[in-house]
Structure formats: structure tokens, C-alpha cells
Design an enzyme around this catalytic site. Structure first.
Site, PDB file in Angstrom:
ATOM      1  N   THR A 193       2.412   0.037 -15.656  1.00 41.54           N
ATOM      2  CA  THR A 193       1.756  -0.270 -14.381  1.00 41.54           C
ATOM      3  C   THR A 193       0.735  -1.360 -14.665  1.00 41.54           C
ATOM      4  O   THR A 193       0.335  -1.549 -15.822  1.00 41.54           O
ATOM      5  CB  THR A 193       1.018   0.964 -13.823  1.00 41.54           C
ATOM      6  OG1 THR A 193       0.020   1.325 -14.778  1.00 41.54           O
ATOM      7  CG2 THR A 193       1.960   2.128 -13.623  1.00 41.54           C
ATOM      8  N   GLU A 336       6.166   3.950 -10.839  1.00 37.30           N
ATOM      9  CA  GLU A 336       6.484   5.333 -11.204  1.00 37.30           C
ATOM     10  C   GLU A 336       7.669   5.893 -10.414  1.00 37.30           C
ATOM     11  O   GLU A 336       8.198   6.951 -10.737  1.00 37.30           O
ATOM     12  CB  GLU A 336       5.264   6.236 -10.938  1.00 37.30           C
ATOM     13  CG  GLU A 336       4.097   6.019 -11.862  1.00 37.30           C
ATOM     14  CD  GLU A 336       3.140   4.917 -11.396  1.00 37.30           C
ATOM     15  OE1 GLU A 336       3.581   4.007 -10.663  1.00 37.30           O
ATOM     16  OE2 GLU A 336       1.965   4.960 -11.780  1.00 37.30           O
ATOM     17  N   LYS A 441     -15.113   5.043   3.031  1.00 37.37           N
ATOM     18  CA  LYS A 441     -15.676   6.289   3.568  1.00 37.37           C
ATOM     19  C   LYS A 441     -17.013   5.978   4.222  1.00 37.37           C
ATOM     20  O   LYS A 441     -18.027   5.832   3.571  1.00 37.37           O
ATOM     21  CB  LYS A 441     -15.816   7.330   2.468  1.00 37.37           C
ATOM     22  CG  LYS A 441     -14.469   7.721   1.905  1.00 37.37           C
ATOM     23  CD  LYS A 441     -14.501   9.008   1.127  1.00 37.37           C
ATOM     24  CE  LYS A 441     -13.163   9.201   0.433  1.00 37.37           C
ATOM     25  NZ  LYS A 441     -12.983   8.348  -0.752  1.00 37.37           N
ATOM     26  N   TRP A 446     -13.018   8.336   7.356  1.00 38.74           N
ATOM     27  CA  TRP A 446     -12.213   7.332   6.668  1.00 38.74           C
ATOM     28  C   TRP A 446     -11.895   6.130   7.547  1.00 38.74           C
ATOM     29  O   TRP A 446     -11.500   6.292   8.699  1.00 38.74           O
ATOM     30  CB  TRP A 446     -10.882   7.941   6.241  1.00 38.74           C
ATOM     31  CG  TRP A 446     -10.977   8.848   5.072  1.00 38.74           C
ATOM     32  CD1 TRP A 446     -12.135   9.285   4.472  1.00 38.74           C
ATOM     33  CD2 TRP A 446      -9.896   9.440   4.368  1.00 38.74           C
ATOM     34  NE1 TRP A 446     -11.823  10.116   3.432  1.00 38.74           N
ATOM     35  CE2 TRP A 446     -10.460  10.228   3.348  1.00 38.74           C
ATOM     36  CE3 TRP A 446      -8.522   9.374   4.487  1.00 38.74           C
ATOM     37  CZ2 TRP A 446      -9.679  10.954   2.456  1.00 38.74           C
ATOM     38  CZ3 TRP A 446      -7.737  10.099   3.600  1.00 38.74           C
ATOM     39  CH2 TRP A 446      -8.312  10.878   2.598  1.00 38.74           C
TER      40      TRP A 446
HETATM   41  P1  ADP Z   1       0.241  -1.449  -9.115  1.00 34.06           P
HETATM   42  O1  ADP Z   1      -0.101   0.023  -8.982  1.00 34.06           O
HETATM   43  O2  ADP Z   1      -0.189  -2.025 -10.361  1.00 34.06           O
HETATM   44  O3  ADP Z   1      -0.111  -2.263  -7.886  1.00 34.06           O
HETATM   45  P2  ADP Z   1       2.916  -0.950  -8.282  1.00 34.06           P
HETATM   46  O4  ADP Z   1       3.729  -2.090  -7.852  1.00 34.06           O
HETATM   47  O5  ADP Z   1       3.565   0.160  -8.968  1.00 34.06           O
HETATM   48  O6  ADP Z   1       1.813  -1.540  -9.188  1.00 34.06           O
HETATM   49  O7  ADP Z   1       2.108  -0.451  -7.017  1.00 34.06           O
HETATM   50  C1  ADP Z   1       2.490   0.629  -6.228  1.00 34.06           C
HETATM   51  C2  ADP Z   1       1.533   0.755  -5.089  1.00 34.06           C
HETATM   52  O8  ADP Z   1       1.679  -0.352  -4.194  1.00 34.06           O
HETATM   53  C3  ADP Z   1       1.750   1.952  -4.230  1.00 34.06           C
HETATM   54  O9  ADP Z   1       1.176   3.109  -4.797  1.00 34.06           O
HETATM   55  C4  ADP Z   1       1.061   1.545  -2.944  1.00 34.06           C
HETATM   56  O10 ADP Z   1      -0.342   1.718  -3.017  1.00 34.06           O
HETATM   57  C5  ADP Z   1       1.343   0.073  -2.881  1.00 34.06           C
HETATM   58  N1  ADP Z   1       2.466  -0.178  -1.972  1.00 34.06           N
HETATM   59  C6  ADP Z   1       3.737  -0.452  -2.292  1.00 34.06           C
HETATM   60  N2  ADP Z   1       4.479  -0.652  -1.183  1.00 34.06           N
HETATM   61  C7  ADP Z   1       3.662  -0.482  -0.119  1.00 34.06           C
HETATM   62  C8  ADP Z   1       3.817  -0.531   1.306  1.00 34.06           C
HETATM   63  N3  ADP Z   1       4.972  -0.821   1.883  1.00 34.06           N
HETATM   64  N4  ADP Z   1       2.726  -0.277   2.066  1.00 34.06           N
HETATM   65  C9  ADP Z   1       1.545   0.017   1.513  1.00 34.06           C
HETATM   66  N5  ADP Z   1       1.332   0.068   0.189  1.00 34.06           N
HETATM   67  C10 ADP Z   1       2.366  -0.168  -0.620  1.00 34.06           C
END
Ligand code: ADP
Length: 546
Positions: A193, A336, A441, A446
Site C-alpha cells: 500500500t 487489500e 469532526k 461528521w
Molecule cells: P492507498 O490506500 O495508498 O490510497 P489504495 O489504492 O489501496 O491505496 O486505496 C484504497 C482507498 O482508496 C480506499 O480505501 C478508499 O478510501 C479509496 N477509494 C478507492 N475507490 C474509491 C471510490 N470509488 N470512492 C471513494 N474512495 C475510494
């Protein structure tokens, strides 16, 4: 004895099905034979290089043989430090099939993070593009585990020590590598990640998880990748396995277009015009760039673009509909989750006039993924479209642990805690309101930074907007809007405040505004809010208070 046997057979009727292993070897064989004529195109300054799946598969065999000759054994990790190109696809095919583990390295990591992931992954060999070799050379001295570096293409490799040339090592071998038997539960590939907090965490995909996920990507319920498609791989192959598209293309014989480093709006528009892809995947930043800097591009070959990685603003989806006539489909997932977990397919029976209301949502749960939302105590909440909680997922392509990093706080009763907060409709449509660490917050209530950003980016004068929580004496935390004004446009804080006041609850509207040239981005092109928060804390931003 007989009664014991009878009792057992009453519990489980033995299956008569073959216990056929779900490995990427099967995938490799399928694409090379059934889709031998499908093509891989790699774009470069010299033009477009084409190769058939049959040729790519033969070269993958040679790569496997070369790696074995260098001492790579089943279970060993091989890093790739590459753009999206044919060599990267060869590595995707060869390394898992030979029982080793493909470790895709994010070429945009800071040097210390890059050194950390190579060493933590214990990569024995790294395959690097000559054009970015200097980025690896900076940390070569720290990479104690790396025994060999293989360089693709020509360039400055000084500082890397002794290297091997990719084409030379392939030329020394022959196709027809005898792949060893591999266990479907063994690791096939790994991705770290991007490490927004602390060190990056490794996710190791199994053969089985890749097999199942990549077929899910071909499902009509998700991207529907098929042999009529030509995929343009904009999303980097180091970002969550390019969302499963390379393997889905290989299964189905979809042609694959590799843009390498030519990811800015103008060259992308050229690549699309010349290669006429039907389907692509990209983060919102890249699509926003296309919309603002290549509005006259011909994207008519595209039947769709999958967009995710962060929330996809309504203005972006509408902009693509209007400007290019190309539907942008939102998807949600994370490293993940392999990564596809939900995709915004419009439910049947929806009045066409209301389709956009579904398309702007995060996505509907894919077959193969289970999801629940939980409150702070871990109690599951109803799918009523209202209750907000942390999203947790489980399934055969969801990670159950991190590589050599226990992180028990990321799991609960066999579910992965995603760190995303949202609600779910009774029909399985998920709506992410924020990342838990980005939610604001204010006075105990929220505020969704994502909703504020989406509204702001709907304003015609706003090119980009990121909203972060900043400390506030009265409310603990309040939103601050960081706005990039579109070229040739003008907007001030009072205009934007009034615009927002008509669209969100009064108490959500930020008092603090800052105008910046660009929103800082993470290594995978997402808004980097921690940098904005740090700039605010250091007093680096000029803030207007209303
Ligand atoms: P990083 O955590 O380093 O950004 P990832 O690509 O694995 O790498 O990120 C996953 C995260 O990206 C998700 O947990 C979410 O927060 C965000 N995410 C992915 N797709 C969407 C979406 N369609 N809408 C909102 N958030 C998203």
C-alpha cells in the site's frame, strides 16, 4: 465402523469434481493458445511496438528460464520497477507461473519507502526500466537483498553496479519453460500500500485470488472485459495490479495497449486516437486532466472508462458524458481487495432520467465480496442507506493479513477493516462518505470531506478542490477548502461559500479558504491531504477566513 462411515457420508457427500488448481499457469496457457493472435501494443517515442499473445508468452517462458538460471526459486520475490509496457506483462506472466512472487514496485515512492519495500519484500532480482534506473540507483547501496538487476531498454544505469540487459538474458534462453507445480494458495504477486501512515504494508495475492478476481473482472456484472475489447492500461501496473485488467485481458484475448510514461493529456489523446481502445481504467486526476486539457480529443472508440482510487466527482462523470460521450463508471476497492470490490452498475428498471444518481454512487457490491458496516463497537449496522459505519469486507480475493506485519487492528472476526466510512442501500449499493482519517469532526458531528469536494468541483470555475479538517477552538475541527481555480476563470471565497450554502447543510460550509496552484498528489495520483494539513500547520498557506 460402518456406522461411522454412514454418519460421515451423511455430513459430506464427496464431490466428483476435479480438484483443479486455480493458478496463473492455467491463465498463461489459456491466453497463449486460445488467444494467440491477440495483441499487446507498447507506445514509445519511436512509435508503437506490437506483439501477439503467442510471442509475449514465448518471451515469458524465456524470462522464467533466465530468472531460474539466476537462482530464482519458487517463493523468491522478483521486483519490477517498470512503466506499463510489454516487458511488465511478461513479468506478470512468467514470475508467478514459475512459482516465484512478482513484486510490483511503485516507481513514485520516496527513496526511503522504496528501499523499505524492496528490503521488506526481500527481492532477489529487480527488473528496471532504463528510463527510471537513476531512481533505483539512488538507493542501490541500501538494497542488501538484491543479487541481480535486469535493465529493460537503454539509458543511464550508472550507480546500479553490474546489470544485465533484458533482451540479452531473454535471447540466451528458449521458449517452452517447464513450469513447476504450484500450490493455488501460494503467493503469486505482491503489492505494498502507498503507506499514508507509517511504513507501507505488503499484500500478497495468491494464485487462487488472482484467478478468481481476474475472472470477476471479465464478468458482465463488472468490467465485462472480453475478446472484442482493446484495453488501454492507464492505471499503473504497480497500483493494485492495474485493477486486474492485464490478467482479465489475457484470459479473454482483449488486446492490451501500454502507454508507458506517456500519461499526460496530450500524448494520451494521441494514443487513444491511434490505437482506438474500447475500455480503460484511471484515477480521477488523470481523467480530470483529459477533460481540461484535451477536450477536443476523439475518445469515440471507448465504450467506457472505469474510475476509482478516490471518489469520482459527479462533475467528472457529467463532463465525460457531455464532452466525449464516454461513460465513466465508478468502482471502489483497495490494494487489500485485489482491488475490485464494488462497481456502480445502474440497477435494472431505473428510469433513464435517474441513472446518474446511481452512477455517482461508489458502487454495487460485486459477486464474490461480502460487506458489512460496523459502528465503533464493532456492531453490524443495517443496510438502510442511512446508517454510517466502517466498511468491512471479506471474500476469496480480500487480504486476511499483511506480509510479515501482523497489524491486528486492521482485522475483526475475519473481516478486513477498510478504514472507509459509509452507508449501504438495501440493494447492496455502497456509498463511501470518507476515509475514517479524513472525515471532519465538527462539534462531535461528521462532515464528509468527499461530499464538499464533489460539490466544489461541480462549480465551473473550480479545477480541483480538496477539503481537510483543521483544528478549531470552538468546534475542535472545521473544514478548510483548498481550491485550484480553472485556467482563465476566477472565483473568490465568498462566491464559493454562497455556492456551497445552496447545496450542503449550513454548518458544513467552510470558513477557511485557500487558493493553491495544484493539490498535492500521492504516488498513485490521489489528493494528498496529509501534505495539505502539514502545510496549514506550518503556516505555508495563505488562508482567507470568512
Ligand atoms: P492507498 O490506500 O495508498 O490510497 P489504495 O489504492 O489501496 O491505496 O486505496 C484504497 C482507498 O482508496 C480506499 O480505501 C478508499 O478510501 C479509496 N477509494 C478507492 N475507490 C474509491 C471510490 N470509488 N470512492 C471513494 N474512495 C475510494
Amino acid at each position: 465402523m460402518l456406522s461411522t462411515l454412514l454418519a460421515m457420508s451423511a455430513i459430506v457427500t464427496p464431490s466428483t469434481m476435479q480438484d483443479f488448481p486455480l493458478t496463473t499457469q492455467h491463465l498463461l496457457r489459456h491466453g497463449r493458445t486460445v488467444h494467440a493472435e491477440a495483441q499487446v501494443f507498447t507506445y514509445s517515442a519511436e512509435g508503437i511496438h506490437a506483439a501477439t499473445f503467442a510471442e509475449v508468452a514465448d518471451r515469458a517462458d524465456r524470462l522464467a528460464a533466465a530468472l531460474a538460471r539466476l537462482g530464482i526459486e519458487p517463493g523468491d520475490r522478483v521486483g519490477t520497477f517498470l512503466w506499463n509496457n510489454q516487458a511488465h506483462l511478461e513479468a506478470y506472466l512468467a514470475i508467478p507461473a514459475m512459482g516465484a512472487v512478482l513484486h510490483t514496485l511503485n516507481i513514485r515512492l520516496f527513496p526511503e519507502q522504496l528501499a523499505y519495500v524492496v528490503n521488506h519484500g526481500n527481492d532477489k532480482v529487480v527488473i528496471v526500466d532504463a528510463s527510471i534506473a537513476p531512481l533505483l540507483a539512488r538507493i542501490r547501496g541500501e538494497l542488501t537483498c538484491v543479487e541481480h538487476i535486469i535493465v529493460v531498454g537503454e539509458g543511464d544505469t550508472s550507480g546500479l553496479g553490474e546489470t544485465l540487459a533484458y533482451e540479452d538474458v531473454l535471447a540466451a534462453e528458449t521458449p517452452g519453460y517447464a513450469y513447476p507445480e504450484v500450490d493455488e494458495r501460494a503467493a503469486a504477486a505482491m503489492c505494498y500500500t502507498s503507506g499514508t501512515t507509517g511504513n507501507p504494508k505488503g499484500v500478497a495475492y495468491s494464485h487462487r485470488s488472482i484467478w478468481l478476481h481476474s475472472l470477476a473482472v471479465t464478468s458482465a456484472q463488472s468490467l465485462g472485459v472480453n475478446h472484442s475489447d482493446r484495453l488501454l492500461l492507464i492505471v499503473p501496473m504497480f497500483h493494485a495490479m492495474a485493477w486486474g485488467m492485464p490478467f482479465a485481458g489475457w484470459w479473454t484475448g482483449a488486446d492490451i495497449v501500454m502507454p508507458q510514461q506517456f500519461l499526460q493529456a496530450a500524448p494520451l489523446a494521441d494514443i487513444i486516437r491511434e490505437t482506438r481502445p474500447t475500455l480503460s481504467g484511471a484515477v480521477p486526476t488523470v481523467l480530470n486532466d483529459l477533460l481540461h486539457n484535451a477536450a477536443d480529443a476523439d475518445l469515440s472508440s471507448l465504450r467506457g472508462i472505469v474510475c476509482g482510487g478516490s471518489a469520482v466527482p459527479r462533475s467528472l462523470i457529467e463532463g465525460f458524458d457531455r464532452t466525449f460521450g464516454v461513460p465513466v463508471t465508478q468502482a471502489w476497492g483497495m490494494t487489500e481487495t485485489s482491488p475490485l470490490a464494488a462497481i456502480a452498475s445502474v440497477p435494472k428498471g431505473t428510469d433513464p432520467a435517474n441513472e446518474l444518481d446511481w452512477r455517482v454512487r461508489t458502487g454495487r457490491l460485486l459477486p464474490g465480496v461480502e460487506l458489512r458496516i460496523c459502528d465503533d463497537d464493532g456492531t453490524a449496522l443495517p443496510w438502510d442507506g442511512k446508517a454510517q459505519g466502517e466498511i468491512q469486507v471479506r471474500g476469496p480475493w480480500i487480504t486476511a493479513s499483511y506480509y510479515l506485519d501482523p497489524a491486528p487492528e486492521k482485522f475483526q472476526e475475519g473481516w478486513l477493516r477498510t478504514g472507509d466510512v459509509g452507508s449501504v442501500e438495501p440493494n447492496g449499493f455502497v456509498q463511501i462518505s470518507d476515509r475514517a482519517k479524513d472525515v471532519i469532526k465538527s462539534g462531535g458531528e461528521w462532515i464528509s470531506s468527499v461530499d464538499l469536494e464533489n460539490e466544489l468541483m461541480g462549480h465551473p470555475s473550480v479545477r480541483e478542490a480538496a477539503v481537510v479538517g483543521v483544528p478549531d477552538d470552538r468546534w475542535d475541527e472545521r473544514p478548510m477548502a483548498c481550491v485550484v481555480v480553472a485556467e482563465g476563470a476566477s472565483a473568490d471565497a465568498a462566491d464559493l461559500r454562497d455556492y456551497l450554502s445552496d447545496r450542503v447543510a449550513k454548518w458544513w460550509v467552510p470558513e477557511r479558504w485557500t487558493f493553491i496552484d495544484e493539490v498535492p498528489k500521492t504516488s498513485v495520483g490521489k489528493f494528498d491531504k496529509k501534505v495539505l494539513r502539514a502545510h496549514y500547520a506550518d503556516g505555508q498557506l495563505t488562508v482567507v477566513e470568512l
